[in-house]
Design a protein around this motif. Structure first.
Motif, PDB file in Angstrom:
ATOM      1  N   UNK A   1     131.132   9.389   3.858  1.00 32.07           N
ATOM      2  CA  UNK A   1     130.325   8.318   4.452  1.00 32.07           C
ATOM      3  C   UNK A   1     128.942   8.243   3.815  1.00 32.07           C
ATOM      4  N   UNK A   2     128.382   9.391   3.498  1.00 31.72           N
ATOM      5  CA  UNK A   2     127.061   9.394   2.873  1.00 31.72           C
ATOM      6  C   UNK A   2     127.105   8.890   1.430  1.00 31.72           C
ATOM      7  N   UNK A   3     128.262   9.009   0.790  1.00 29.92           N
ATOM      8  CA  UNK A   3     128.382   8.463  -0.559  1.00 29.92           C
ATOM      9  C   UNK A   3     128.414   6.934  -0.531  1.00 29.92           C
ATOM     10  N   UNK A   4     128.780   6.346   0.621  1.00 32.29           N
ATOM     11  CA  UNK A   4     128.620   4.896   0.771  1.00 32.29           C
ATOM     12  C   UNK A   4     127.139   4.549   0.693  1.00 32.29           C
ATOM     13  N   UNK A   5     126.325   5.308   1.430  1.00 32.36           N
ATOM     14  CA  UNK A   5     124.878   5.095   1.389  1.00 32.36           C
ATOM     15  C   UNK A   5     124.328   5.321  -0.013  1.00 32.36           C
ATOM     16  N   UNK A   6     124.880   6.307  -0.717  1.00 33.06           N
ATOM     17  CA  UNK A   6     124.417   6.585  -2.080  1.00 33.06           C
ATOM     18  C   UNK A   6     124.706   5.406  -3.007  1.00 33.06           C
ATOM     19  N   UNK A   7     125.805   4.718  -2.812  1.00 33.02           N
ATOM     20  CA  UNK A   7     126.110   3.550  -3.650  1.00 33.02           C
ATOM     21  C   UNK A   7     125.124   2.417  -3.376  1.00 33.02           C
ATOM     22  N   UNK A   8     124.809   2.198  -2.101  1.00 29.86           N
ATOM     23  CA  UNK A   8     123.770   1.228  -1.764  1.00 29.86           C
ATOM     24  C   UNK A   8     122.448   1.616  -2.440  1.00 29.86           C
ATOM     25  N   UNK A   9     122.106   2.890  -2.360  1.00 26.64           N
ATOM     26  CA  UNK A   9     120.836   3.365  -2.901  1.00 26.64           C
ATOM     27  C   UNK A   9     120.772   3.187  -4.418  1.00 26.64           C
TER      28      UNK A   9
ATOM     29  N   UNK B   1     126.048  12.640 -11.422  1.00 26.00           N
ATOM     30  CA  UNK B   1     126.579  13.987 -11.219  1.00 26.00           C
ATOM     31  C   UNK B   1     125.668  14.839 -10.341  1.00 26.00           C
ATOM     32  N   UNK B   2     124.363  14.643 -10.425  1.00 22.95           N
ATOM     33  CA  UNK B   2     123.420  15.535  -9.747  1.00 22.95           C
ATOM     34  C   UNK B   2     122.636  14.894  -8.609  1.00 22.95           C
ATOM     35  N   UNK B   3     122.820  13.604  -8.369  1.00 25.14           N
ATOM     36  CA  UNK B   3     122.049  12.943  -7.316  1.00 25.14           C
ATOM     37  C   UNK B   3     122.305  13.579  -5.955  1.00 25.14           C
ATOM     38  N   UNK B   4     123.567  13.909  -5.667  1.00 25.56           N
ATOM     39  CA  UNK B   4     123.897  14.541  -4.383  1.00 25.56           C
ATOM     40  C   UNK B   4     123.246  15.908  -4.257  1.00 25.56           C
TER      41      UNK B   4
ATOM     42  N   UNK C   1     123.389  18.697   7.795  1.00 30.08           N
ATOM     43  CA  UNK C   1     122.408  18.967   6.746  1.00 30.08           C
ATOM     44  C   UNK C   1     123.081  19.236   5.404  1.00 30.08           C
ATOM     45  N   UNK C   2     124.093  20.105   5.405  1.00 29.25           N
ATOM     46  CA  UNK C   2     124.740  20.466   4.144  1.00 29.25           C
ATOM     47  C   UNK C   2     125.545  19.319   3.558  1.00 29.25           C
ATOM     48  N   UNK C   3     125.963  18.375   4.386  1.00 29.00           N
ATOM     49  CA  UNK C   3     126.770  17.258   3.907  1.00 29.00           C
ATOM     50  C   UNK C   3     125.949  16.006   3.607  1.00 29.00           C
ATOM     51  N   UNK C   4     124.626  16.139   3.647  1.00 27.78           N
ATOM     52  CA  UNK C   4     123.770  15.052   3.176  1.00 27.78           C
ATOM     53  C   UNK C   4     123.474  13.964   4.180  1.00 27.78           C
ATOM     54  N   UNK C   5     123.674  14.221   5.476  1.00 25.19           N
ATOM     55  CA  UNK C   5     123.410  13.202   6.480  1.00 25.19           C
ATOM     56  C   UNK C   5     121.912  13.080   6.766  1.00 25.19           C
ATOM     57  N   UNK C   6     121.563  11.947   7.370  1.00 25.86           N
ATOM     58  CA  UNK C   6     120.179  11.666   7.745  1.00 25.86           C
ATOM     59  C   UNK C   6     119.765  12.379   9.029  1.00 25.86           C
ATOM     60  N   UNK C   7     120.676  13.101   9.671  1.00 27.83           N
ATOM     61  CA  UNK C   7     120.412  13.748  10.950  1.00 27.83           C
ATOM     62  C   UNK C   7     119.249  14.729  10.855  1.00 27.83           C
ATOM     63  N   UNK C   8     119.141  15.420   9.744  1.00 31.66           N
ATOM     64  CA  UNK C   8     118.048  16.393   9.581  1.00 31.66           C
ATOM     65  C   UNK C   8     116.697  15.690   9.606  1.00 31.66           C
TER      66      UNK C   8
ATOM     67  N   UNK D   1     133.648   6.005  -0.026  1.00 32.37           N
ATOM     68  CA  UNK D   1     132.455   6.696  -0.483  1.00 32.37           C
ATOM     69  C   UNK D   1     132.515   7.181  -1.920  1.00 32.37           C
ATOM     70  N   UNK D   2     133.193   8.282  -2.163  1.00 33.92           N
ATOM     71  CA  UNK D   2     133.125   8.953  -3.463  1.00 33.92           C
ATOM     72  C   UNK D   2     133.747   8.123  -4.582  1.00 33.92           C
ATOM     73  N   UNK D   3     134.933   7.571  -4.342  1.00 36.74           N
ATOM     74  CA  UNK D   3     135.606   6.838  -5.422  1.00 36.74           C
ATOM     75  C   UNK D   3     134.796   5.628  -5.864  1.00 36.74           C
ATOM     76  N   UNK D   4     134.319   4.760  -4.964  1.00 30.51           N
ATOM     77  CA  UNK D   4     133.483   3.640  -5.426  1.00 30.51           C
ATOM     78  C   UNK D   4     132.192   4.098  -6.101  1.00 30.51           C
TER      79      UNK D   4
END
Length: 542
Positions: A60-68, A108-111, A161-168, A411-414
């Protein structure tokens, strides 16, 4: 028994209370635990492909990464270029991700950078939680390690936190706001700036308005001057109003796409929401008990108002039906507050006996760890992480830039494929999100995965269909006479769709890794790739 209590009280007094050295030991130990968990999860959530190591967040966070990434590259805050759909619910976090993509870190390294940011935010959560504890207990004693170690090993904190969510980020802003309200009740300028900071909460998560409301109520309860209260509310509304204005102006919607997908026409959401609340109450039963009893016993108005945050959040959860992801994402920003108030409540209720304090502190910490602690590191990472990365990279390397990919996991594939993508489950598609639900959401059919329109999807003639399931499983689904309720119902139905059976299923990409984990199917007459059988293989290393 009395002798044991006196001995325990003596040990507590001499070796814990007031010992700055021990306080630093607990801080450093909790930071070390958090760091170790991040490192282990990082190792599990990366793969080396053709000599390049790729890192990933939750899908789900990789969806946000594509927007970003699209925003950073000047294409706008969109998922597909030219299509304005608000398929994210974390506006400010997407902006943070966009800033990361402005630097030459690459896909490769953005995440990895986002995970590093979340590591720092998690340390801030520990620091702010300790400050909140010391606001109520200047000499916290064993309450300090009970708090810090519980937070450092709590899946409801660490998983996001470890999975890159905005919750932190949301938790940090929430704790910071509470501390400023408690410490600067009579400072008008501080209250105004605190209100502005609080106004960021709904921008971090669009469904965080219950938390925003609870903090506004807290401010109203502790500020004496009515004029200050009015100024606080008006100031706290500035950023949310601007955000809604931006949403309507840019996307022509007053609500994010996720609302229509997950809430609109969700038939049994109140039952699901109630179950979600009960699960949270079961996991934190002792902490909730001492939080409530302590607030009542102390007759502390601020603490009673802080408990109101749990009430408003619970009402919202009942309305939307909870969450489809594991662990308590909707409760997570309140976990540090809950544990802090619980430990303070112990001191209020068991005031005369320090030894009894220690036993109750320990009982809270042990209960939290048993119920929601990090017991297995592999629970922190989805099994679909590596296949999603590999599939995305292979699509990028073996297809034309104009290829269209239909996906079930958006997320990841797109993100890694850089291809125009068709979201079959509607997270980033306004048409599907507003359709009636095809399933009644329950423990097998997840909230947010109840809608689809395969006629609409295949009318767009995607060149490839990527499914987060092995080829053999899709074949099994296609041959089954009954709807198989494994993995997702959607995948079983997709495997029986006439357009998919005719045009895609006979043409799987013949790569052993993809066939085993994340199968990809080519349209029978596609001109957007090499011969599917001859896709260039990749070298995969862990």
């Amino acid at each position: 028994m009395d002798k044991f209590r006196r001995w325990l009280g003596l040990v507590t007094t001499r070796f814990v209370y007031g010992e700055k050295l021990l306080a630093w030991f607990w801080r450093l130990l909790s930071i070390l635990i958090v760091t170790q968990i991040f490192v282990v999860q990082l190792i599990d959530a990366n793969v080396k492909i053709d000599g390049v190591r790729y890192f990933s967040l939750n899908d789900d966070q990789m969806i946000s990464m594509r927007y970003a990434r699209n925003l950073a590259q000047g294409q706008g805050l969109v998922w597909n270029y030219g299509e304005r759909v608000e398929g994210y619910t974390n506006f400010l976090w997407v902006l943070v991700m966009a800033v990361v993509h402005l630097f030459p870190v690459g896909d490769a390294n953005a995440a990895l950078v986002i995970k590093a940011i979340n590591w720092g935010l998690t340390i801030l959560i520990l620091i702010l939680s300790e400050k909140l504890l010391k606001y109520h207990l200047p000499q916290p004693g064993l309450a300090l390690p009970a708090l810090l170690l519980s937070l450092a090993t709590c899946m409801d904190v660490i998983y996001w936190a470890t999975n890159g969510f905005e919750i932190s980020l949301l938790t940090v802003v929430l704790l910071f706001t509470i501390l400023r309200l408690l410490n600067n009740q009579n400072d008008t300028r501080q209250c105004v700036s605190t209100a502005l900071i609080l106004g960021l909460v709904p921008l971090i998560r669009s469904d965080a308005y219950p938390l925003w409301l609870a903090m506004c109520v807290l401010a109203s309860g502790i500020l004496v001057d009515r004029r200050k209260i009015l100024v606080f509310w008006v100031t706290a509304l500035i950023f949310p109003v601007l955000h809604v204005g931006f949403r309507y102006g840019y996307y022509r919607e007053l609500l994010p796409n996720a609302y229509y997908l997950k809430v609109y026409d969700l038939q049994n959401r109140y039952v699901l929401g109630f179950r979600y609340i009960l699960n949270f109450a079961r996991n934190y039963n002792i902490a909730l008990l001492f939080t409530v009893l302590g607030a009542v016993y102390s007759k502390s108005k601020p603490r009673c108002l802080l408990i109101g945050g749990f009430v408003t959040n619970g009402i919202y959860i009942m309305f939307v039906g909870g969450d489809f992801l594991p662990y308590s994402r909707f409760w997570a920003p309140l976990i540090p507050l809950l544990l802090t108030l619980a430990l303070v409540g112990v001191v209020d209720i068991a005031r005369p006996t320090q030894g009894l304090h220690s036993l109750l502190f320990l009982s809270i910490a042990i209960t939290v760890y048993v119920q929601v602690g990090v017991h297995r590191y592999k629970d922190l990472t989805s099994t679909a992480t590596i296949p999603g990365i590999v599939a995305g990279v292979m699509i990028y390397q073996n297809t034309d830039p104009g290829a269209k990919i239909a996906v079930d996991w958006a997320g990841r594939i797109p993100y890694f494929s850089h291809r125009y993508s068709i979201d079959m489950l509607g997270k980033t598609n306004a048409y599907i999100a507003k359709q009636p639900a095809r399933f009644i959401a329950d423990t097998l059919v997840l909230i947010g995965h109840t809608k689809y329109d395969l006629d609409y999807t295949f009318h767009q003639r995607p060149d490839f269909v990527a499914i987060n399931a092995p080829y053999e499983l899709i074949i099994e689904y296609s041959k089954s006479r009954e709807q198989t309720r494994r993995v997702w119902d959607f995948q079983a139905i997709l495997a029986k769709d006439s357009a998919f059976l005719t045009n895609y299923l006979p043409n799987p990409i013949r790569d052993s890794f993809l066939l085993q984990y994340c199968s990809i199917y080519a349209y029978r007459n596609t001109n957007s790739s090499q011969d599917p059988v001859d896709w260039n293989p990749v070298i995969i290393e862990r």
